[in-house]
Scaffold this motif. Structure first.
Motif, PDB file in Angstrom:
ATOM      1  N   PRO A 163       6.011   2.825  16.329  1.00 22.31           N
ATOM      2  CA  PRO A 163       5.952   2.733  14.763  1.00 22.31           C
ATOM      3  C   PRO A 163       6.558   3.940  14.147  1.00 22.31           C
ATOM      4  CG  PRO A 163       3.606   2.989  15.663  1.00 22.31           C
ATOM      5  CD  PRO A 163       4.607   2.793  16.850  1.00 22.31           C
ATOM      6  N   ILE A 164       6.549   5.109  14.728  1.00 22.60           N
ATOM      7  CA  ILE A 164       6.884   6.478  14.182  1.00 22.60           C
ATOM      8  C   ILE A 164       8.756   6.094  14.295  1.00 22.60           C
ATOM      9  CG2 ILE A 164       7.452   8.657  14.509  1.00 22.60           C
ATOM     10  CD1 ILE A 164       4.470   8.906  15.898  1.00 22.60           C
ATOM     11  N   ARG A 165       9.167   5.934  15.509  1.00 22.01           N
ATOM     12  CA  ARG A 165      10.598   5.649  15.374  1.00 22.01           C
ATOM     13  C   ARG A 165      11.076   4.673  14.380  1.00 22.01           C
ATOM     14  NH1 ARG A 165      14.181   4.401  20.833  1.00 22.01           N
ATOM     15  NH2 ARG A 165      16.230   3.372  19.841  1.00 22.01           N
ATOM     16  N   MET A 166      10.155   3.454  14.476  1.00 20.49           N
ATOM     17  CA  MET A 166      10.705   2.413  13.507  1.00 20.49           C
ATOM     18  C   MET A 166      10.693   2.724  12.174  1.00 20.49           C
ATOM     19  SD  MET A 166       8.499  -0.629  15.443  1.00 20.49           S
ATOM     20  CE  MET A 166       9.177  -1.914  14.442  1.00 20.49           C
ATOM     21  N   GLU A 167       9.714   3.843  11.636  1.00 21.47           N
ATOM     22  CA  GLU A 167       9.468   4.172  10.187  1.00 21.47           C
ATOM     23  C   GLU A 167      10.893   5.106   9.962  1.00 21.47           C
ATOM     24  OE1 GLU A 167       7.851   3.965   7.774  1.00 21.47           O
ATOM     25  OE2 GLU A 167       5.821   3.097   8.502  1.00 21.47           O
ATOM     26  N   PHE A 168      11.044   5.892  10.948  1.00 19.77           N
ATOM     27  CA  PHE A 168      12.430   6.827  10.719  1.00 19.77           C
ATOM     28  C   PHE A 168      13.669   5.909  10.753  1.00 19.77           C
ATOM     29  CE2 PHE A 168      10.078  10.648  12.881  1.00 19.77           C
ATOM     30  CZ  PHE A 168       9.967  10.920  11.858  1.00 19.77           C
ATOM     31  N   GLU A 169      13.798   4.936  11.302  1.00 23.34           N
ATOM     32  CA  GLU A 169      14.936   3.928  11.458  1.00 23.34           C
ATOM     33  C   GLU A 169      14.802   2.724  10.210  1.00 23.34           C
ATOM     34  OE1 GLU A 169      15.023   2.456  15.281  1.00 23.34           O
ATOM     35  OE2 GLU A 169      15.957   4.405  16.174  1.00 23.34           O
ATOM     36  N   ASN A 170      13.933   2.973   9.432  1.00 22.29           N
ATOM     37  CA  ASN A 170      13.564   2.069   8.453  1.00 22.29           C
ATOM     38  C   ASN A 170      13.285   0.502   8.879  1.00 22.29           C
ATOM     39  OD1 ASN A 170      13.582   3.945   6.329  1.00 22.29           O
ATOM     40  ND2 ASN A 170      15.562   3.915   6.486  1.00 22.29           N
ATOM     41  N   LYS A 171      12.778   0.299  10.016  1.00 19.21           N
ATOM     42  CA  LYS A 171      12.680  -0.688  10.603  1.00 19.21           C
ATOM     43  C   LYS A 171      11.037  -1.159  10.785  1.00 19.21           C
ATOM     44  CE  LYS A 171      16.780  -0.253  13.682  1.00 19.21           C
ATOM     45  NZ  LYS A 171      17.223  -0.527  15.046  1.00 19.21           N
ATOM     46  N   GLU A 172      10.416  -0.552  10.039  1.00 18.62           N
ATOM     47  CA  GLU A 172       8.789  -0.909  10.090  1.00 18.62           C
ATOM     48  C   GLU A 172       8.560  -2.228   9.785  1.00 18.62           C
ATOM     49  OE1 GLU A 172       9.527   1.327   6.243  1.00 18.62           O
ATOM     50  OE2 GLU A 172      10.361   1.272   8.196  1.00 18.62           O
ATOM     51  N   ASP A 173       7.652  -2.859  10.346  1.00 17.34           N
ATOM     52  CA  ASP A 173       7.008  -4.117   9.898  1.00 17.34           C
ATOM     53  C   ASP A 173       5.642  -3.835   9.500  1.00 17.34           C
ATOM     54  OD1 ASP A 173       6.458  -6.661   9.916  1.00 17.34           O
ATOM     55  OD2 ASP A 173       6.227  -7.126  11.953  1.00 17.34           O
ATOM     56  N   LEU A 174       5.546  -4.150   8.287  1.00 20.22           N
ATOM     57  CA  LEU A 174       4.102  -3.828   7.431  1.00 20.22           C
ATOM     58  C   LEU A 174       3.399  -5.046   7.158  1.00 20.22           C
ATOM     59  CD1 LEU A 174       4.993  -0.735   5.128  1.00 20.22           C
ATOM     60  CD2 LEU A 174       4.216  -0.667   7.405  1.00 20.22           C
ATOM     61  N   SER A 175       4.312  -6.191   7.541  1.00 15.24           N
ATOM     62  CA  SER A 175       3.615  -7.566   7.219  1.00 15.24           C
ATOM     63  C   SER A 175       2.028  -7.683   7.562  1.00 15.24           C
ATOM     64  CB  SER A 175       4.535  -8.930   7.819  1.00 15.24           C
ATOM     65  OG  SER A 175       4.489  -8.691   8.998  1.00 15.24           O
ATOM     66  N   GLY A 176       1.288  -8.107   6.740  1.00 16.86           N
ATOM     67  CA  GLY A 176       0.095  -8.533   6.955  1.00 16.86           C
ATOM     68  C   GLY A 176      -1.051  -7.341   7.105  1.00 16.86           C
ATOM     69  N   THR A 177      -0.407  -6.128   6.731  1.00 12.05           N
ATOM     70  CA  THR A 177      -1.180  -4.939   6.752  1.00 12.05           C
ATOM     71  C   THR A 177      -1.548  -4.510   5.353  1.00 12.05           C
ATOM     72  OG1 THR A 177       0.687  -3.449   6.765  1.00 12.05           O
ATOM     73  CG2 THR A 177      -0.025  -4.427   8.909  1.00 12.05           C
ATOM     74  N   GLN A 178      -2.534  -3.492   5.103  1.00 12.07           N
ATOM     75  CA  GLN A 178      -3.092  -3.015   3.928  1.00 12.07           C
ATOM     76  C   GLN A 178      -1.733  -2.148   3.598  1.00 12.07           C
ATOM     77  OE1 GLN A 178      -5.674  -3.590   1.943  1.00 12.07           O
ATOM     78  NE2 GLN A 178      -4.610  -2.259   0.433  1.00 12.07           N
ATOM     79  N   ALA A 179      -1.424  -1.450   4.345  1.00  9.73           N
ATOM     80  CA  ALA A 179      -0.100  -0.651   3.907  1.00  9.73           C
ATOM     81  C   ALA A 179       1.051  -1.366   3.386  1.00  9.73           C
ATOM     82  CB  ALA A 179       0.529   0.118   5.449  1.00  9.73           C
ATOM     83  N   GLY A 180       1.229  -2.693   3.991  1.00  8.66           N
ATOM     84  CA  GLY A 180       2.140  -3.516   3.328  1.00  8.66           C
ATOM     85  C   GLY A 180       2.035  -3.686   1.996  1.00  8.66           C
ATOM     86  N   LEU A 181       0.574  -4.262   1.533  1.00  9.89           N
ATOM     87  CA  LEU A 181       0.211  -4.599   0.216  1.00  9.89           C
ATOM     88  C   LEU A 181       0.353  -3.369  -0.510  1.00  9.89           C
ATOM     89  CD1 LEU A 181      -2.963  -6.422   1.242  1.00  9.89           C
ATOM     90  CD2 LEU A 181      -0.800  -7.377   0.479  1.00  9.89           C
ATOM     91  N   ASN A 182       0.470  -2.042  -0.259  1.00  9.72           N
ATOM     92  CA  ASN A 182       0.684  -1.028  -1.049  1.00  9.72           C
ATOM     93  C   ASN A 182       2.014  -0.669  -1.675  1.00  9.72           C
ATOM     94  OD1 ASN A 182      -2.421  -0.280  -0.778  1.00  9.72           O
ATOM     95  ND2 ASN A 182      -1.943   1.094   0.846  1.00  9.72           N
ATOM     96  N   VAL A 183       2.889  -1.276  -0.634  1.00 13.72           N
ATOM     97  CA  VAL A 183       4.263  -1.040  -0.995  1.00 13.72           C
ATOM     98  C   VAL A 183       4.645  -1.909  -2.226  1.00 13.72           C
ATOM     99  CG1 VAL A 183       6.789  -1.295  -0.405  1.00 13.72           C
ATOM    100  CG2 VAL A 183       5.049  -0.328   1.189  1.00 13.72           C
ATOM    101  N   ILE A 184       5.429  -1.272  -3.083  1.00  9.02           N
ATOM    102  CA  ILE A 184       5.941  -1.948  -4.416  1.00  9.02           C
ATOM    103  C   ILE A 184       7.381  -2.148  -4.181  1.00  9.02           C
ATOM    104  CG2 ILE A 184       6.154  -1.878  -6.929  1.00  9.02           C
ATOM    105  CD1 ILE A 184       3.761  -0.385  -7.027  1.00  9.02           C
ATOM    106  N   LYS A 185       7.920  -3.354  -4.184  1.00 10.53           N
ATOM    107  CA  LYS A 185       9.303  -3.558  -4.134  1.00 10.53           C
ATOM    108  C   LYS A 185      10.071  -3.314  -5.424  1.00 10.53           C
ATOM    109  CE  LYS A 185       8.566  -7.894  -1.458  1.00 10.53           C
ATOM    110  NZ  LYS A 185       8.631  -9.527  -1.452  1.00 10.53           N
TER     111      LYS A 185
END
Length: 258
Positions: A163-185
């Protein structure tokens, strides 16, 4: 410059400055970008703390399995053999079974820990108390520091599924997570101030006037569906009992704070 104290719900987030002449389309996107950037730094810091303690991510098909199950299924962590921390590894088992237990040595661990603390300080909510505005450049600086620390400790890089590499490459998959709900499009972000939505078609000065020394509390949220009573009641300013009774037609209602 107008000073915006950005909150989500009642929770303080950061300070930001903008000229009164700023188009609200531009400002709303910028605020959302800083807000989401801070979340990315926080997610990275959390995962890098685990990296420092337990090494790299296991392949998805090996996570959560016991050593006996891995041996029985004849699974192999090929990336674990390539992605060895600088100076060698120290075994520290991950009881959750997410990481391979090949942790960095104490010196490399401290490189990660020190950088994590510095990055957290840059985007900390304590910056509000100190009167320090957080800019996108500061967020990028925090991300660059974190990336640099990982490169020092893991010169061969991290597995593509870490997930660290995925975050740096902007490929993170936050679907179904609380972290994903926190993000505002960005396209669906809204700013509110003094019981008004700051509409994207206007300028900041249309709401706050021409005084460049104005200070406001701006609340950011995801755009609500029109004609949605529940969504309306959940807006940052809909907090009075009469309003709730008007929409629900009941005397008592359990209000859900945001």
């Amino acid at each position: 410059m107008v000073l915006l104290h950005v909150k989500r719900g009642d929770e303080s987030q950061f300070l930001l400055q903008a000229p009164g002449s700023t188009e609200l389309e531009e400002l709303t996107v910028h605020v959302a970008r800083v807000y989401n950037g801070r979340l990315k730094v926080q997610r990275l810091c959390s995962e890098m703390e685990e990296l420092a303690e337990h090494g790299i991510f296991l392949p998805p098909n090996m996570q959560g399995l016991t050593d006996d199950q891995i041996e029985e299924l004849k699974l192999k962590d090929e990336w674990g053999e390539k992605c060895v921390p600088s100076g060698g590894a120290v075994f520290k088992k991950d009881d959750i079974g997410r990481r391979n237990g090949q942790a960095p040595n104490e010196k490399m661990k401290q490189v990660l820990k020190k950088t994590i603390e510095e990055a957290k300080a840059i985007i900390s909510k304590k910056q509000v108390e100190a009167g320090v505005c957080v800019t996108m450049e500061m967020v990028k600086d925090a991300l660059d520091q974190l990336r640099g620390a990982v490169m020092i400790v893991y010169p061969m890089g991290l597995p593509p599924y870490d997930p660290i590499r995925m975050e740096f490459e902007n490929k993170e998959d936050l679907s179904g997570t609380q972290a994903g709900l926190n993000v505002i499009k960005e396209a669906e972000a809204q700013l509110w101030w003094a019981a008004k939505e700051l509409r994207r078609t206007k300028k900041l000065s249309d709401y706050v006037g021409k005084n460049e020394k104005t200070k406001i509390i701006a609340k950011i949220q995801q755009r609500l569906e029109e004609n949605d009573d529940d969504a309306y009641l959940n807006s940052p300013w809909a907090d009075n009992t009469a309003l709730k009774r008007h929409f629900h037609g009941v005397k008592d209602i359990k209000w859900r704070p945001r």
